[in-house]
Design a protein around this motif. Sequence first.
Motif, PDB file in Angstrom:
ATOM      1  N   LEU A 160      -2.591   5.843  10.741  1.00 32.63           N
ATOM      2  CA  LEU A 160      -2.412   4.856   9.684  1.00 32.63           C
ATOM      3  C   LEU A 160      -3.575   3.875   9.669  1.00 32.63           C
ATOM      4  O   LEU A 160      -4.095   3.538   8.600  1.00 32.63           O
ATOM      5  N   GLU A 161      -4.018   3.444  10.836  1.00 31.34           N
ATOM      6  CA  GLU A 161      -5.176   2.543  10.917  1.00 31.34           C
ATOM      7  C   GLU A 161      -6.431   3.198  10.338  1.00 31.34           C
ATOM      8  O   GLU A 161      -7.198   2.558   9.617  1.00 31.34           O
ATOM      9  N   THR A 162      -6.629   4.461  10.666  1.00 28.70           N
ATOM     10  CA  THR A 162      -7.787   5.194  10.154  1.00 28.70           C
ATOM     11  C   THR A 162      -7.702   5.335   8.646  1.00 28.70           C
ATOM     12  O   THR A 162      -8.701   5.182   7.933  1.00 28.70           O
ATOM     13  N   PHE A 163      -6.507   5.617   8.145  1.00 29.42           N
ATOM     14  CA  PHE A 163      -6.294   5.728   6.703  1.00 29.42           C
ATOM     15  C   PHE A 163      -6.648   4.413   6.012  1.00 29.42           C
ATOM     16  O   PHE A 163      -7.360   4.388   5.016  1.00 29.42           O
ATOM     17  N   VAL A 164      -6.163   3.308   6.573  1.00 31.57           N
ATOM     18  CA  VAL A 164      -6.421   1.982   6.001  1.00 31.57           C
ATOM     19  C   VAL A 164      -7.918   1.676   6.025  1.00 31.57           C
ATOM     20  O   VAL A 164      -8.483   1.213   5.029  1.00 31.57           O
ATOM     21  N   ALA A 165      -8.550   1.941   7.153  1.00 33.17           N
ATOM     22  CA  ALA A 165      -9.986   1.666   7.270  1.00 33.17           C
ATOM     23  C   ALA A 165     -10.786   2.500   6.269  1.00 33.17           C
ATOM     24  O   ALA A 165     -11.723   1.997   5.637  1.00 33.17           O
ATOM     25  N   LEU A 197      -0.260  -2.084   4.078  1.00 33.38           N
ATOM     26  CA  LEU A 197      -0.384  -1.118   5.170  1.00 33.38           C
ATOM     27  C   LEU A 197      -0.892  -1.788   6.447  1.00 33.38           C
ATOM     28  O   LEU A 197      -0.435  -1.453   7.543  1.00 33.38           O
ATOM     29  N   GLU A 198      -1.810  -2.734   6.310  1.00 36.84           N
ATOM     30  CA  GLU A 198      -2.302  -3.459   7.484  1.00 36.84           C
ATOM     31  C   GLU A 198      -1.171  -4.239   8.154  1.00 36.84           C
ATOM     32  O   GLU A 198      -1.092  -4.293   9.390  1.00 36.84           O
ATOM     33  N   THR A 199      -0.305  -4.822   7.351  1.00 42.47           N
ATOM     34  CA  THR A 199       0.846  -5.548   7.887  1.00 42.47           C
ATOM     35  C   THR A 199       1.737  -4.609   8.688  1.00 42.47           C
ATOM     36  O   THR A 199       2.215  -4.949   9.772  1.00 42.47           O
ATOM     37  N   GLU A 200       1.935  -3.413   8.168  1.00 43.08           N
ATOM     38  CA  GLU A 200       2.792  -2.446   8.862  1.00 43.08           C
ATOM     39  C   GLU A 200       2.127  -1.923  10.135  1.00 43.08           C
ATOM     40  O   GLU A 200       2.810  -1.680  11.136  1.00 43.08           O
ATOM     41  N   VAL A 201       0.816  -1.769  10.125  1.00 45.95           N
ATOM     42  CA  VAL A 201       0.091  -1.365  11.341  1.00 45.95           C
ATOM     43  C   VAL A 201       0.336  -2.394  12.443  1.00 45.95           C
ATOM     44  O   VAL A 201       0.627  -2.040  13.595  1.00 45.95           O
ATOM     45  N   ASN A 202       0.235  -3.665  12.101  1.00 42.54           N
ATOM     46  CA  ASN A 202       0.460  -4.727  13.088  1.00 42.54           C
ATOM     47  C   ASN A 202       1.902  -4.756  13.573  1.00 42.54           C
ATOM     48  O   ASN A 202       2.165  -4.976  14.759  1.00 42.54           O
ATOM     49  N   SER A 225      -3.946  16.255  13.853  1.00 45.12           N
ATOM     50  CA  SER A 225      -4.152  14.813  13.815  1.00 45.12           C
ATOM     51  C   SER A 225      -5.633  14.474  13.769  1.00 45.12           C
ATOM     52  O   SER A 225      -6.056  13.594  13.013  1.00 45.12           O
ATOM     53  N   SER A 226      -6.432  15.176  14.543  1.00 42.51           N
ATOM     54  CA  SER A 226      -7.879  14.929  14.554  1.00 42.51           C
ATOM     55  C   SER A 226      -8.512  15.232  13.205  1.00 42.51           C
ATOM     56  O   SER A 226      -9.345  14.467  12.713  1.00 42.51           O
ATOM     57  N   VAL A 227      -8.111  16.327  12.598  1.00 40.94           N
ATOM     58  CA  VAL A 227      -8.648  16.697  11.283  1.00 40.94           C
ATOM     59  C   VAL A 227      -8.229  15.666  10.237  1.00 40.94           C
ATOM     60  O   VAL A 227      -9.046  15.219   9.422  1.00 40.94           O
ATOM     61  N   GLU A 228      -6.962  15.280  10.273  1.00 44.65           N
ATOM     62  CA  GLU A 228      -6.484  14.280   9.318  1.00 44.65           C
ATOM     63  C   GLU A 228      -7.221  12.956   9.489  1.00 44.65           C
ATOM     64  O   GLU A 228      -7.607  12.329   8.506  1.00 44.65           O
ATOM     65  N   GLN A 229      -7.442  12.551  10.736  1.00 41.26           N
ATOM     66  CA  GLN A 229      -8.140  11.293  10.961  1.00 41.26           C
ATOM     67  C   GLN A 229      -9.563  11.356  10.428  1.00 41.26           C
ATOM     68  O   GLN A 229     -10.069  10.375   9.903  1.00 41.26           O
TER      69      GLN A 229
END
Length: 163
Positions: free
Chosen positions: A141-146, A97-102, A9-13
């Motif tokens: 997911l948040e990191t991916f979006v950002a 994706l932001e909508t789904e994060v929320n 998870s850390s590597v992916e982020q």
Amino acid sequence: ERKVKRLKSSVEQAIYALGGTDERYDDDYENEIEDVHEHLNDVAEIEGDEIGDQIRSIADAQKSSVDKVQKPVEALDKRSRVLQLLIGTDKGEVSKLETEVNANKARIEVLTQAAAKIEDPEVKQILLDQITSLQSENSKLETFVAGQKDRLSAFGWLFNLFQ
């Protein structure tokens, strides 16, 4: 197993924070959510009453979120590198994706409230573990979006001026 998952998870982020993709994010998300869905349904079955129904509905909503995440992630992954370089990321897909994060955050909050009402410590711990898994997936997911939002492009700034 948990240590390996945390390291992965850390590597992916880190990759996602840089705007990269691993072309397997949507598959990983789907597999993790299926596991969470199964465990949440187990907790709902044990609880059985109003709390169980609430957990079951959250589990079903979370499972349906897989499609809502999978399609935009695939679209962002498959976007031409040239197009990406010239005009940047697809803001519409990022917005989905932001909508789904929320929505995930709201579901996590409801599960946290349900966990507070559960009296059996073992069942409560199972639910708390699933909440932790959901938080981890939502964080990725948040990191991916950002990372997607911050990708540089040659003419993206120009298009953003007119949007």
